[in-house]
Design a protein around this motif. Sequence first.
Motif, PDB file in Angstrom:
ATOM      1  N   ARG A 116      -2.295  -5.311  -0.282  1.00 49.85           N
ATOM      2  CA  ARG A 116      -1.238  -4.323  -0.093  1.00 49.85           C
ATOM      3  C   ARG A 116      -1.038  -3.941   1.374  1.00 49.85           C
ATOM      4  N   SER A 176      -2.499  -7.798 -11.286  1.00 54.01           N
ATOM      5  CA  SER A 176      -3.889  -7.363 -11.445  1.00 54.01           C
ATOM      6  C   SER A 176      -4.639  -7.467 -10.120  1.00 54.01           C
ATOM      7  N   ALA A 177      -4.447  -8.573  -9.401  1.00 51.84           N
ATOM      8  CA  ALA A 177      -5.114  -8.753  -8.108  1.00 51.84           C
ATOM      9  C   ALA A 177      -4.650  -7.699  -7.107  1.00 51.84           C
ATOM     10  N   ALA A 219      -3.488  -4.732  -7.726  1.00 50.27           N
ATOM     11  CA  ALA A 219      -3.980  -3.409  -8.109  1.00 50.27           C
ATOM     12  C   ALA A 219      -5.456  -3.218  -7.746  1.00 50.27           C
ATOM     13  N   LYS A 220      -6.225  -4.301  -7.797  1.00 50.72           N
ATOM     14  CA  LYS A 220      -7.673  -4.202  -7.575  1.00 50.72           C
ATOM     15  C   LYS A 220      -8.084  -4.373  -6.123  1.00 50.72           C
ATOM     16  N   ASN A 221      -7.273  -5.021  -5.295  1.00 48.04           N
ATOM     17  CA  ASN A 221      -7.689  -5.349  -3.938  1.00 48.04           C
ATOM     18  C   ASN A 221      -6.690  -4.797  -2.928  1.00 48.04           C
ATOM     19  N   VAL A 222      -7.112  -3.835  -2.159  1.00 48.57           N
ATOM     20  CA  VAL A 222      -6.238  -3.183  -1.195  1.00 48.57           C
ATOM     21  C   VAL A 222      -5.788  -4.135  -0.081  1.00 48.57           C
TER      22      VAL A 222
END
Length: 100
Positions: free
Chosen positions: A57, A48-49, A51-54
Amino acid sequence: DLLYFPRGTIHYAFTPENQGSFHLTISTYQHYSWYDFLMNALPAALGSALAKNVEFRKNLPLNYRSYFGTTFQDDKYFKELIDSYKKQNPNQRIPFDDDD
């Protein structure tokens, strides 16, 4: 009275109209340890983290291994833990290990 039902057995309790009933379930060999909980919760939270915070990545910075520090490098317990891990996982690299 005591009645045993194997796990997964569907059952229904019936009592006469003016009588009560007490139902106690004792279960063994359940996968409800902290290990099981964390093995399910942490990947979900991490996913979840991510997916929400670029920021999560993005590529790691050059020389990221130098960011780990040396807080535990002289700790006897820590060294024993690392040695034990190496014996159990001989092909696995440890990012903060000085032997690399």
